[in-house]
Design an enzyme around this catalytic site. Structure first.
Site, PDB file in Angstrom:
ATOM      1  N   THR A  10     -13.443  11.172  -0.118  1.00  0.00           N
ATOM      2  CA  THR A  10     -12.860   9.847   0.183  1.00  0.00           C
ATOM      3  C   THR A  10     -13.030   9.663   1.630  1.00  0.00           C
ATOM      4  O   THR A  10     -13.542  10.478   2.536  1.00  0.00           O
ATOM      5  CB  THR A  10     -11.443  10.272  -0.093  1.00  0.00           C
ATOM      6  OG1 THR A  10     -10.991  11.035   0.854  1.00  0.00           O
ATOM      7  CG2 THR A  10     -11.024  10.519  -1.541  1.00  0.00           C
ATOM      8  N   SER A  11     -12.876   8.399   2.062  1.00  0.00           N
ATOM      9  CA  SER A  11     -13.101   7.724   3.477  1.00  0.00           C
ATOM     10  C   SER A  11     -12.231   8.361   4.440  1.00  0.00           C
ATOM     11  O   SER A  11     -12.666   8.508   5.486  1.00  0.00           O
ATOM     12  CB  SER A  11     -12.884   6.351   3.406  1.00  0.00           C
ATOM     13  OG  SER A  11     -14.034   5.941   2.697  1.00  0.00           O
ATOM     14  N   THR A  12     -10.931   8.513   4.026  1.00  0.00           N
ATOM     15  CA  THR A  12     -10.003   9.039   5.077  1.00  0.00           C
ATOM     16  C   THR A  12      -9.033   9.968   4.483  1.00  0.00           C
ATOM     17  O   THR A  12      -8.999  10.042   3.103  1.00  0.00           O
ATOM     18  CB  THR A  12      -9.057   7.888   5.475  1.00  0.00           C
ATOM     19  OG1 THR A  12      -8.012   7.580   4.531  1.00  0.00           O
ATOM     20  CG2 THR A  12      -9.950   6.657   5.988  1.00  0.00           C
TER      21      THR A  12
END
Length: 220
Positions: A10-12
Site C-alpha cells: 500500500t502507498s502509506t
C-alpha cells in the site's frame, strides 16, 4: 518443487493491507497452494527501494512463484516495473497477477505449442498494458489533485472548509501528497512543516473533506 510467495503493497501506513492479503490467501486456499511467506510494504510504488520487496528478491529462487493482486501493487513506474518483471523471468520465478487470470494458468502442461505461445504472448502484452495504465493513472491522479485544488481556490469554495493560519491549505495539500504517495511519513512531514499534531490533523481533515469538491473536476 517450487515455493509460493505473496507480496502486497500500500502507498502509506494509513492504508490497510488486509484486503490485499485476504485476496491472496483466498486464492491460495481455493487452489490448494501453501505460501512460504507473504511479504508486505507500506510505501510508494514509484520506485523499488522498499525493505520488504528487497528482502523478497533475496528469498525467491528458481522455480518459485510470486503472487500479487494487481500490477500496480508491484510498481507504478513503467520502465522500472518492466525491468523488475524481466528480473523474475530471467531468474525463472513465475509471477501470478490475480487481476490477470491468464497469469495463473500453467502453460507448461499444455500440449498445443501454438496455443501455448499465443497465450504467453497475450499475457505478456496484457501485463505491459496494465503497467502502462498504472503509471498513467498515477500521473493523472496527481494532475487532477492539483487542478482540483487550484479550481477550489479560484471558485472560493475553499473558504467553506476554513483557512488555517499556519500556511495555506492548498500548500499543505500539495505537501501532503508526498505522504499519500509514500515518499514521507506523516510524522516526518509534521516535523518538516513545523506543525503540532492537532494542527496537522486539522489540515488533513480539510484535505479529506476536499474530496467531494475535487470530484467535480475529475474527468472520467
Amino acid at each position: 518443487m517450487g515455493r509460493y510467495f505473496g507480496y502486497h503493497r500500500t502507498s502509506t501506513t494509513e492504508q490497510h493491507l488486509e484486503r490485499g492479503l485476504a485476496e491472496i490467501e483466498t486464492f491460495c486456499k481455493k487452489n490448494d497452494l501453501k505460501t512460504k511467506e507473504i511479504v508486505t510494504d507500506q510505501c510508494t510504488g514509484k520506485n523499488f527501494n522498499r525493505p520488504g520487496y528487497t528482502m523478497l528478491k533475496r528469498m525467491v529462487d528458481e522455480g518459485d512463484t510470486l503472487i500479487i493482486t494487481e500490477v500496480d501493487r508491484l510498481g507504478r513506474n513503467k520502465a522500472d516495473t518492466m525491468k523488475e518483471l524481466r528480473w523474475f523471468q530471467e531468474h525463472n520465478v513465475r509471477l501470478m497477477i490475480l487481476e490477470l487470470p491468464t497469469t495463473t494458468i500453467d502453460f507448461s502442461s499444455m500440449d498445443n505449442e501454438m496455443g501455448k505461445l499465443m497465450l504467453e504472448t497475450t499475457t505478456n502484452m496484457l501485463i505491459e498494458l496494465y503497467v502502462s495504465l498504472a503509471e498513467a493513472e498515477m500521473h493523472k491522479r496527481e494532475k487532477r489533485q492539483r487542478e482540483g485544488l487550484e479550481e477550489l481556490r479560484k471558485s472560493g469554495n475553499w473558504d467553506k472548509m476554513g483557512r488555517p493560519r499556519k500556511m495555506s491549505q492548498i500548500e499543505f495539500n500539495l505537501q501532503y501528497e508526498r505522504v499519500v504517495d509514500g515518499e514521507i511519513s506523516p510524522f516526518k512531514l509534521m516535523k518538516e512543516l513545523g506543525l503540532t499534531k492537532s494542527t496537522y490533523y486539522n489540515y488533513k481533515k480539510a484535505y479529506d473533506s476536499a474530496g467531494d469538491w475535487i470530484k467535480q473536476f475529475e474527468i472520467e
